[in-house]
Design a protein around this motif. Structure first.
Motif, mmCIF file in Angstrom:
data_model
loop_
_atom_site.group_PDB
_atom_site.id
_atom_site.type_symbol
_atom_site.label_atom_id
_atom_site.label_comp_id
_atom_site.label_asym_id
_atom_site.label_seq_id
_atom_site.Cartn_x
_atom_site.Cartn_y
_atom_site.Cartn_z
ATOM 1 N N GLY A 46 0.850 -1.189 0.000
ATOM 2 C CA GLY A 46 0.000 0.000 0.000
ATOM 3 C C GLY A 46 0.876 1.225 0.000
ATOM 4 O O GLY A 46 2.101 1.115 0.133
ATOM 5 N N PRO A 47 0.275 2.419 -0.171
ATOM 6 C CA PRO A 47 1.080 3.636 -0.176
ATOM 7 C C PRO A 47 1.740 3.854 1.182
ATOM 8 O O PRO A 47 1.192 3.457 2.207
ATOM 9 N N GLY A 48 2.906 4.448 1.172
ATOM 10 C CA GLY A 48 3.585 4.663 2.445
ATOM 11 C C GLY A 48 4.721 5.649 2.311
ATOM 12 O O GLY A 48 4.976 6.195 1.238
ATOM 13 N N LYS A 49 5.392 5.847 3.425
ATOM 14 C CA LYS A 49 6.385 6.908 3.520
ATOM 15 C C LYS A 49 7.646 6.671 2.690
ATOM 16 O O LYS A 49 8.396 7.599 2.446
ATOM 17 N N ASP A 50 7.891 5.428 2.278
ATOM 18 C CA ASP A 50 9.133 5.161 1.557
ATOM 19 C C ASP A 50 9.063 5.527 0.079
ATOM 20 O O ASP A 50 10.080 5.718 -0.567
ATOM 21 N N VAL A 51 7.836 5.553 -0.438
ATOM 22 C CA VAL A 51 7.672 5.877 -1.852
ATOM 23 C C VAL A 51 6.933 7.213 -1.968
ATOM 24 O O VAL A 51 5.762 7.314 -1.624
ATOM 25 N N GLY A 52 7.659 8.230 -2.451
ATOM 26 C CA GLY A 52 7.035 9.532 -2.660
ATOM 27 C C GLY A 52 6.435 9.595 -4.052
ATOM 28 O O GLY A 52 6.894 8.900 -4.957
ATOM 29 N N VAL A 53 5.386 10.411 -4.206
ATOM 30 C CA VAL A 53 4.731 10.507 -5.512
ATOM 31 C C VAL A 53 4.564 11.968 -5.894
ATOM 32 O O VAL A 53 4.152 12.793 -5.078
ATOM 33 N N ILE A 54 4.913 12.277 -7.133
ATOM 34 C CA ILE A 54 4.653 13.612 -7.688
ATOM 35 C C ILE A 54 3.633 13.425 -8.806
ATOM 36 O O ILE A 54 3.830 12.631 -9.711
ATOM 37 N N PHE A 55 2.519 14.142 -8.692
ATOM 38 C CA PHE A 55 1.419 13.972 -9.638
ATOM 39 C C PHE A 55 1.443 15.080 -10.696
ATOM 40 O O PHE A 55 1.875 16.195 -10.419
ATOM 41 N N GLN A 56 0.914 14.754 -11.865
ATOM 42 C CA GLN A 56 0.842 15.778 -12.905
ATOM 43 C C GLN A 56 -0.034 16.953 -12.459
ATOM 44 O O GLN A 56 0.264 18.101 -12.737
ATOM 45 N N GLN A 57 -1.118 16.636 -11.735
ATOM 46 C CA GLN A 57 -2.035 17.703 -11.291
ATOM 47 C C GLN A 57 -1.611 18.269 -9.940
ATOM 48 O O GLN A 57 -2.424 18.835 -9.230
ATOM 49 N N TYR A 58 -0.368 18.074 -9.561
ATOM 50 C CA TYR A 58 0.242 18.641 -8.344
ATOM 51 C C TYR A 58 -0.296 18.051 -7.043
ATOM 52 O O TYR A 58 0.467 17.753 -6.147
ATOM 53 N N ALA A 59 -1.626 17.913 -6.933
ATOM 54 C CA ALA A 59 -2.228 17.329 -5.733
ATOM 55 C C ALA A 59 -1.863 18.085 -4.461
ATOM 56 O O ALA A 59 -1.753 17.511 -3.384
ATOM 57 N N LEU A 60 -1.679 19.406 -4.590
ATOM 58 C CA LEU A 60 -1.476 20.204 -3.374
ATOM 59 C C LEU A 60 -2.822 20.387 -2.694
ATOM 60 O O LEU A 60 -3.863 20.416 -3.351
ATOM 61 N N PHE A 61 -2.800 20.521 -1.359
ATOM 62 C CA PHE A 61 -4.040 20.744 -0.625
ATOM 63 C C PHE A 61 -4.358 22.242 -0.646
ATOM 64 O O PHE A 61 -3.590 23.035 -0.098
ATOM 65 N N PRO A 62 -5.476 22.638 -1.272
ATOM 66 C CA PRO A 62 -5.742 24.070 -1.428
ATOM 67 C C PRO A 62 -6.065 24.778 -0.114
ATOM 68 O O PRO A 62 -6.070 26.000 -0.068
ATOM 69 N N TRP A 63 -6.342 24.010 0.953
ATOM 70 C CA TRP A 63 -6.671 24.642 2.240
ATOM 71 C C TRP A 63 -5.417 24.908 3.056
ATOM 72 O O TRP A 63 -5.492 25.514 4.120
ATOM 73 N N PHE A 64 -4.270 24.464 2.588
ATOM 74 C CA PHE A 64 -3.009 24.780 3.262
ATOM 75 C C PHE A 64 -2.192 25.719 2.386
ATOM 76 O O PHE A 64 -2.259 25.648 1.162
ATOM 77 N N THR A 65 -1.361 26.551 3.026
ATOM 78 C CA THR A 65 -0.406 27.367 2.272
ATOM 79 C C THR A 65 0.689 26.452 1.718
ATOM 80 O O THR A 65 0.731 25.258 2.029
ATOM 81 N N ALA A 66 1.585 27.039 0.926
ATOM 82 C CA ALA A 66 2.740 26.278 0.422
ATOM 83 C C ALA A 66 3.479 25.664 1.607
ATOM 84 O O ALA A 66 3.809 24.470 1.612
ATOM 85 N N LEU A 67 3.697 26.476 2.642
ATOM 86 C CA LEU A 67 4.393 25.998 3.837
ATOM 87 C C LEU A 67 3.606 24.883 4.523
ATOM 88 O O LEU A 67 4.180 23.862 4.915
ATOM 89 N N GLY A 68 2.292 25.083 4.632
ATOM 90 C CA GLY A 68 1.444 24.072 5.261
ATOM 91 C C GLY A 68 1.483 22.740 4.515
ATOM 92 O O GLY A 68 1.480 21.675 5.135
ATOM 93 N N ASN A 69 1.536 22.813 3.201
ATOM 94 C CA ASN A 69 1.627 21.590 2.399
ATOM 95 C C ASN A 69 2.921 20.837 2.683
ATOM 96 O O ASN A 69 2.908 19.612 2.814
ATOM 97 N N VAL A 70 4.035 21.579 2.768
ATOM 98 C CA VAL A 70 5.322 20.920 3.027
ATOM 99 C C VAL A 70 5.328 20.344 4.447
ATOM 100 O O VAL A 70 5.777 19.223 4.682
ATOM 101 N N LYS A 71 4.763 21.100 5.385
ATOM 102 C CA LYS A 71 4.704 20.617 6.774
ATOM 103 C C LYS A 71 3.890 19.334 6.885
ATOM 104 O O LYS A 71 4.211 18.448 7.679
ATOM 105 N N ARG A 107 6.796 22.965 -7.874
ATOM 106 C CA ARG A 107 7.940 23.119 -6.971
ATOM 107 C C ARG A 107 7.541 22.814 -5.532
ATOM 108 O O ARG A 107 8.281 22.171 -4.793
ATOM 109 N N VAL A 108 6.378 23.314 -5.147
ATOM 110 C CA VAL A 108 5.897 23.028 -3.784
ATOM 111 C C VAL A 108 5.725 21.518 -3.615
ATOM 112 O O VAL A 108 6.135 20.936 -2.610
ATOM 113 N N ALA A 109 5.136 20.881 -4.634
ATOM 114 C CA ALA A 109 4.919 19.430 -4.546
ATOM 115 C C ALA A 109 6.252 18.696 -4.435
ATOM 116 O O ALA A 109 6.385 17.738 -3.666
ATOM 117 N N ILE A 110 7.249 19.146 -5.192
ATOM 118 C CA ILE A 110 8.575 18.511 -5.132
ATOM 119 C C ILE A 110 9.186 18.719 -3.741
ATOM 120 O O ILE A 110 9.707 17.776 -3.133
#
Lengths: 271, 256
Positions: B75-100, B144-147
């Motif tokens: 299943g998905p987990g911390k060892d495999v990171g994923v970068i999506f074409q549609q970024y998949a950032l959470f719009p309710w968090f700031t850039a900083l909140g997403n990284v946190k 960049r935020v997603a990366i």
């Protein structure tokens, strides 16, 4: 004063005027609509086509409102009705959001409750009044029950459906970032469903006012709904009209406030 | 670097269709060496994203197995990171909140969490935009935020699903440099899914080409070339491979 300066000032004046006009335009449309209806109202009653007792003139309605305000019933009725609507709304929304999150998230709860809740949805608030009176008597309990029941079903339905439309990519991102199920629920699922939840809450507010009148038919001694009933007994259509307009304005104002709060809280939903 | 060894052994993937299961991925074997950068290229619908989703743990193979450093991926987990074409950032968090969000599982004290998230944003040149919400950022900035979000918590393996597919050509070039830069520092094992031949040749140590659906890997090129690369400077090696891949991807258009 030079020509250049003068045109500059004129231009600024014109743009200021334009800004004022667009601001006024927001108000102008509803005001135009109200003015239009009021004009017809005045015309019909002034023409004497319908007896005043059946269809009162705007001035009589205004005087009835002033009279109720002056003798203190209006203020008291407003306070009582608002307390009922607010209490019923609070109970219904709390239950609706909580249960919606559960049926949206937990398959067992969904299996056990969804068919039943779906069956309850078409039952109108007024049909519950007899049951409410038997269960809770004619005190405040039966009013809270009728209002909160109506609000609950709508808020539950919207929350539940909002949970179904959470983009899969948010959950994938959350899980691949190693978030626990609890953190995923609180920081991803709930905010992702929030726009739908708020749409449900807004409907819930409207329903709280709709079911308020039904609830106050279950034997009340005060409140806007009771006062409407009382006015019927004395055939005071002027009072009825005043109360109906007050109910309408009240509902619209509360809806605007809830909409504004929703926009602030679910700020990412714009654009 | 000995961690981040991915072994995909003879997996097939099926999806439910109206008339029984549809094979999305024919039996496929792919081993990714620790710290390597592999590009996976193929026609659309060939199953390259499906293969990636299987390694990320989003999709379970119907047969065969996938392991990371000898342990099966369930299943998905911390060892495999994923970068999506549609970024998949959470719009309710700031850039900083997403990284946190990605860093929280480390259980760091508040100040350190903040510092590490800011450092990750600095690495992708977004410190001034830390307090902005995703919808206030351009496509390149979002990615960049997603990366930053994904690399910050140090996954051993990085799945990238056409991450720059939605960006304009100039932004892509900048993102390529940024990605190679971060990858060379972190040395995670990268699988980079793309449909752009030039992007694959410029970035990867190895390019795997997949066939039409149901997909399987039909070619495997090793590219032992220094970076930064350019098609012009390394034309001798890259152009023949480029021609070959293009004719594999578009058999009907090929001149042969």
């Amino acid at each position: 004063m030079s020509d250049a300066r003068q045109t500059d000032r004129a231009a600024r004046g014109a743009s200021g005027l334009a800004a004022g006009l667009t601001g006024a335009a927001h108000l102008a449309k509803p005001l135009l609509s109200f003015g239009f209806i009021l004009a017809i109202w005045v015309a019909v009653t002034a023409a004497g086509l319908v007896p005043e007792q059946i269809f009162p003139a705007p001035l009589s309605v205004w005087q009835a409102a002033v009279e109720m305000a002056a003798n203190g019933t209006l203020g008291n009725d407003l306070a009582v009705s608002l307390r009922r609507a607010a209490t019923g709304f609070a109970i219904g929304t709390t239950l609706g959001v909580t249960l919606g999150l559960l049926t949206g998230r937990v398959a067992l709860v969904r299996t056990l409750l969804n068919p039943f809740l779906t069956l309850l949805r078409p039952i109108p608030a007024i049909a519950l009044v007899p049951v409410a009176i038997v269960w809770f008597g004619i005190g405040e309990g039966s009013k809270y029950f009728v209002i909160s029941y109506t609000v609950f079903l709508t808020v539950w339905f919207n929350t539940h459906h909002g949970m179904q439309y959470i983009p899969d990519i948010y959950l994938r991102a959350s899980r691949s970032l190693g978030a626990s199920r609890m953190r995923e629920f609180v920081q991803v699922v709930i905010p992702a469903a929030a726009p739908h939840v708020f749409a449900g809450i807004r409907l819930g507010v409207a329903l709280a006012f709709l079911s308020l009148v039904a609830a106050e038919l279950s034997g009340a001694s005060s409140g806007l709904g009771y006062r409407l009933q009382e006015a019927r007994q004395y055939i005071r259509t002027d009072r009825m009209f005043a109360l109906l307009i007050i109910l309408g304005v009240l509902g619209a104002v509360v809806d605007l406030v809830v909409h504004w709060i929703g926009k602030k809280l679910v700020h990412w939903q714009q654009g | 670097m000995t961690e981040g060894h991915v072994r995909v052994d003879n997996i097939t993937i099926e999806f439910k269709g109206k008339q029984g299961p549809i094979t999305a991925l024919a039996p496929t074997t792919l081993h990714l060496a620790p710290g390597s950068f592999t590009a996976l290229i193929g026609p659309s619908g060939c199953g390259k994203s499906t293969l990636m989703n299987a390694i990320a743990g989003f999709v379970r193979p119907a047969s065969g197995g996938i392991t990371l450093d000898g342990r099966e991926i369930t299943g998905p987990g911390k060892d495999v990171g994923v970068i999506f074409q549609q970024y998949a950032l959470f719009p309710w968090f700031t850039a900083l909140g997403n990284v946190k969000f990605g860093l929280k599982r480390l259980g760091l004290p508040k100040a350190e969490l903040h510092d590490r998230a800011m450092a990750a944003l600095e690495e992708v040149g977004l410190v001034q935009h830390a307090r902005k919400f995703p919808q206030e950022l351009s496509g390149g900035m979002k990615q960049r935020v997603a990366i930053a979000r994904t690399f910050a918590f140090g996954p051993k393996v990085m799945m990238m699903d056409e991450p720059f597919g939605a960006l304009d050509a100039q932004t892509r070039v900048v993102m390529h440099d940024l990605l190679i830069d971060i990858w060379q520092k972190r040395r995670a094992t990268v699988l980079f899914v793309t449909h752009d031949v030039d992007e694959a040749l410029l970035l990867a140590d190895r390019v795997c080409v997949m066939s039409q659906s149901p997909g399987r890997i039909i070619r495997d090129y090793a590219l032992d070339l220094p970076r930064p690369r350019s098609l012009r400077a390394q034309a001798e090696t890259l152009l023949p491979i480029r021609e070959e891949i293009i004719s594999l991807l578009h058999p009907s258009h090929s001149s042969h």
